[in-house]
Design a protein around this motif. Structure first.
Motif, PDB file in Angstrom:
ATOM      1  N   ILE A  30       0.774  -1.248   0.000  1.00  0.00           N
ATOM      2  CA  ILE A  30       0.000   0.000   0.000  1.00  0.00           C
ATOM      3  C   ILE A  30       0.810   1.307   0.000  1.00  0.00           C
ATOM      4  N   HIS A  31       2.072   1.251   0.370  1.00  0.00           N
ATOM      5  CA  HIS A  31       2.837   2.506   0.417  1.00  0.00           C
ATOM      6  C   HIS A  31       3.628   2.775  -0.854  1.00  0.00           C
ATOM      7  N   SER A  32       3.303   2.036  -1.922  1.00  0.00           N
ATOM      8  CA  SER A  32       4.095   2.183  -3.150  1.00  0.00           C
ATOM      9  C   SER A  32       3.378   3.052  -4.187  1.00  0.00           C
ATOM     10  N   ASP A  33       4.168   3.557  -5.135  1.00  0.00           N
ATOM     11  CA  ASP A  33       3.598   4.374  -6.219  1.00  0.00           C
ATOM     12  C   ASP A  33       2.633   3.557  -7.075  1.00  0.00           C
ATOM     13  N   TRP A  34       2.928   2.269  -7.294  1.00  0.00           N
ATOM     14  CA  TRP A  34       2.050   1.436  -8.120  1.00  0.00           C
ATOM     15  C   TRP A  34       0.684   1.261  -7.466  1.00  0.00           C
ATOM     16  N   TRP A  35       0.686   1.097  -6.136  1.00  0.00           N
ATOM     17  CA  TRP A  35      -0.586   0.895  -5.437  1.00  0.00           C
ATOM     18  C   TRP A  35      -1.508   2.093  -5.695  1.00  0.00           C
ATOM     19  N   ALA A  36      -0.965   3.293  -5.518  1.00  0.00           N
ATOM     20  CA  ALA A  36      -1.767   4.514  -5.692  1.00  0.00           C
ATOM     21  C   ALA A  36      -2.261   4.601  -7.135  1.00  0.00           C
ATOM     22  N   TRP A  37      -1.397   4.338  -8.067  1.00  0.00           N
ATOM     23  CA  TRP A  37      -1.736   4.422  -9.495  1.00  0.00           C
ATOM     24  C   TRP A  37      -2.799   3.387  -9.872  1.00  0.00           C
ATOM     25  N   GLU A  38      -2.659   2.191  -9.308  1.00  0.00           N
ATOM     26  CA  GLU A  38      -3.628   1.122  -9.606  1.00  0.00           C
ATOM     27  C   GLU A  38      -5.023   1.503  -9.092  1.00  0.00           C
ATOM     28  N   GLN A  39      -5.062   2.100  -7.894  1.00  0.00           N
ATOM     29  CA  GLN A  39      -6.364   2.482  -7.342  1.00  0.00           C
ATOM     30  C   GLN A  39      -7.019   3.552  -8.223  1.00  0.00           C
ATOM     31  N   GLU A  40      -6.231   4.486  -8.707  1.00  0.00           N
ATOM     32  CA  GLU A  40      -6.764   5.546  -9.595  1.00  0.00           C
ATOM     33  C   GLU A  40      -7.310   4.967 -10.897  1.00  0.00           C
ATOM     34  N   ASN A  41      -6.707   3.869 -11.344  1.00  0.00           N
ATOM     35  CA  ASN A  41      -7.040   3.335 -12.671  1.00  0.00           C
ATOM     36  C   ASN A  41      -7.944   2.109 -12.640  1.00  0.00           C
ATOM     37  N   LYS A  42      -8.387   1.745 -11.461  1.00  0.00           N
ATOM     38  CA  LYS A  42      -9.233   0.557 -11.287  1.00  0.00           C
ATOM     39  C   LYS A  42     -10.410   0.578 -12.269  1.00  0.00           C
ATOM     40  N   GLY A  43     -10.606  -0.479 -13.020  1.00  0.00           N
ATOM     41  CA  GLY A  43     -11.761  -0.608 -13.912  1.00  0.00           C
ATOM     42  C   GLY A  43     -11.643   0.160 -15.214  1.00  0.00           C
ATOM     43  N   LYS A  44     -10.567   0.938 -15.369  1.00  0.00           N
ATOM     44  CA  LYS A  44     -10.418   1.714 -16.616  1.00  0.00           C
ATOM     45  C   LYS A  44      -9.804   0.845 -17.703  1.00  0.00           C
ATOM     46  N   ILE A  45     -10.015   1.279 -18.942  1.00  0.00           N
ATOM     47  CA  ILE A  45      -9.349   0.578 -20.042  1.00  0.00           C
ATOM     48  C   ILE A  45      -8.071   1.344 -20.343  1.00  0.00           C
ATOM     49  N   LEU A  46      -6.943   0.726 -20.071  1.00  0.00           N
ATOM     50  CA  LEU A  46      -5.665   1.434 -20.222  1.00  0.00           C
ATOM     51  C   LEU A  46      -5.110   1.253 -21.628  1.00  0.00           C
ATOM     52  N   ALA A  47      -4.261   2.207 -22.002  1.00  0.00           N
ATOM     53  CA  ALA A  47      -3.606   2.107 -23.321  1.00  0.00           C
ATOM     54  C   ALA A  47      -2.398   1.190 -23.186  1.00  0.00           C
TER      55      ALA A  47
END
Ligand code: BGC
Length: 422
Positions: A30-47
């Motif tokens: 939970i304290h990592s940059d990826w965790w924060a980014w993943e939460q922001e992008n949850k359910g989105k269709i990424l490029a």
């Protein structure tokens, strides 16, 4: 009558293992940059880059494979695989969740993890940084901060002092060139920048971080324990021209090889006790049909075999890159080699064919001392979530049940016999 025509025996004390990284298996980082980014992008269709995984909804790592709690079960699977080594990473964000605050409970957790491997007589190859970074470090600019190498060095020193006696091989940074390109050039991974100048600084600071940590780890370990072995794991690609005699294509092949495969070593001379080679695919460069820019394109559609990632399967490429690295006169470990595929028979064939080429390189005088298949488990594949299947073992993420695949038994036999029967 035996049907084995040929047995390729590997050197005595060759290391057989699998490789993984903490964030891709542990869960709740939970304290990592990826965790924060993943939460922001949850359910989105990424490029995403890879055709097969375009259009999928992004699923965050969350509990991931719960390896954090199930590491004993997973190490048991490695032992049954007749492995005598394992490459894993630890999370900087767990050990130093806030700048200068060391989490002793997490340190104890990792001590138990490494001790469990030692108890099973499995050698430990420890990566200190495998793409993910603490959020506080990113808030300071990440690898763009001129002081970033010193923050990293402090963390490396803390780990070396506290866990040093349990580590056989150190990898400071995993694939700095992939991190730089995915995060700062192509913008697929956090912090999703597309800026050549920033990419250059990031790369340069990672090289500084490796150089000073190399010295620091040696200072700590060589005094207290036996001599440290420190290196990096580079994603090495086999480049080739589309046409054998195209001067332009050959020029770009040479340039790509220098930049992708060699530039980090050029920046970190005399700071390596071994070379870590991650090999997955080859890239053929063809003169562009569209005019001036880009001058060359990558060819993959016409290749005979691709993985689910769209990567070109070319076992002979590992021979080529190993021959190229022979001149370094350093021991080499294949720190990653693997395939994303739903067709497990393709995985078995992939392992056998690549090991045959590695054996070929050893016969030609290259000092290869170990092989780590990527990966034991089907894991979290960054912006592609859990789509690509690299594992020898499948994981049901609802029950967390592990199920071995047929390729697991193929690799088991290879490790047991210290060689490949063709
Ligand atoms: C990385 C791994 C990744 C693997 C497959 C390597 O470049 O180190 O983290 O899962 O490739 O894409």
């Amino acid at each position: 009558m035996s049907i084995v025509k040929n047995f390729l025996e590997f050197p005595k004390s060759f290391l057989w293992g699998t490789a993984s990284s903490a964030h891709q298996v542990e869960g709740n980082n939970i304290h990592s940059d990826w965790w924060a980014w993943e939460q922001e992008n949850k359910g989105k269709i990424l490029a995403v880059k890879e055709k097969k995984f375009k259009g999928q909804k992004f699923e965050p790592s969350e509990k991931c494979l719960d390896h954090y709690n199930r590491y004993k079960e997973d190490f048991g699977l490695m032992k049954k695989l007749n492995n005598n080594a394992h490459r894993l990473s630890i999370e900087w964000a767990r050990i130093e969740p806030k700048e200068g605050e060391w989490n002793l409970q997490e340190l104890e957790h990792y001590r138990n993890v490494l001790q469990t491997l030692k108890d099973q007589k499995i050698k430990v190859m420890l990566t200190l940084n495998h793409f993910t970074l603490p959020s506080w470090f990113i808030a300071k600019g990440g690898w763009l901060n001129v002081r970033s190498p010193y923050y990293f060095k402090k963390y490396a020193a803390f780990v070396a002092k506290n866990l040093g006696e349990l580590v056989d091989f150190w990898i400071t940074i995993n694939e700095p060139e992939i991190y730089m390109s995915m995060c700062y050039l192509e913008g697929f991974w956090p912090p999703q920048k597309k800026d050549v100048k920033s990419a250059g600084w990031v790369y340069f600071n990672m090289a500084r971080a490796h150089r000073i940590s190399y010295k620091t780890i040696h200072k700590i370990i060589d005094k207290n324990f036996s001599k440290a072995k420190v290196g990096v794991a580079m994603n090495v690609m086999s480049f080739a021209s589309y046409k054998k005699h195209s001067f332009l294509e050959l020029f770009f092949v040479h340039a790509a090889d220098r930049i992708v495969n060699h530039s980090f070593y050029d920046l970190t001379k005399r700071s390596h006790d071994f070379l870590g080679v991650n090999y997955y695919f080859r890239v053929r460069l063809k003169k562009s049909a569209h005019g001036f820019m880009p001058i060359v394109d990558e060819v993959s559609e016409e290749e005979s075999e691709l993985s689910d990632m769209g990567w070109v399967i070319y076992p002979h490429g590992i021979f080529d890159v190993l021959m190229d690295f022979k001149d370094f006169n350093l021991p080499i470990y294949i720190t990653e080699n693997g395939i994303a595929t739903e067709d497990d028979a393709q995985r078995s064939k992939f392992i056998i064919n690549h090991l045959s080429e590695i054996h070929h390189a050893i016969r030609a005088g290259v000092d290869v001392r170990g092989y780590f298949y990527w990966s034991l488990l089907d894991n979290f594949e960054w912006d592609k979530s859990f789509g690509p299947k690299f594992g020898l073992v499948a994981v049901d993420r609802k029950t967390m049940r592990r199920t071995v695949k047929p390729s697991y038994f193929i690799y088991k036999e290879i490790c047991e016999n210290n060689g490949v029967a063709l």
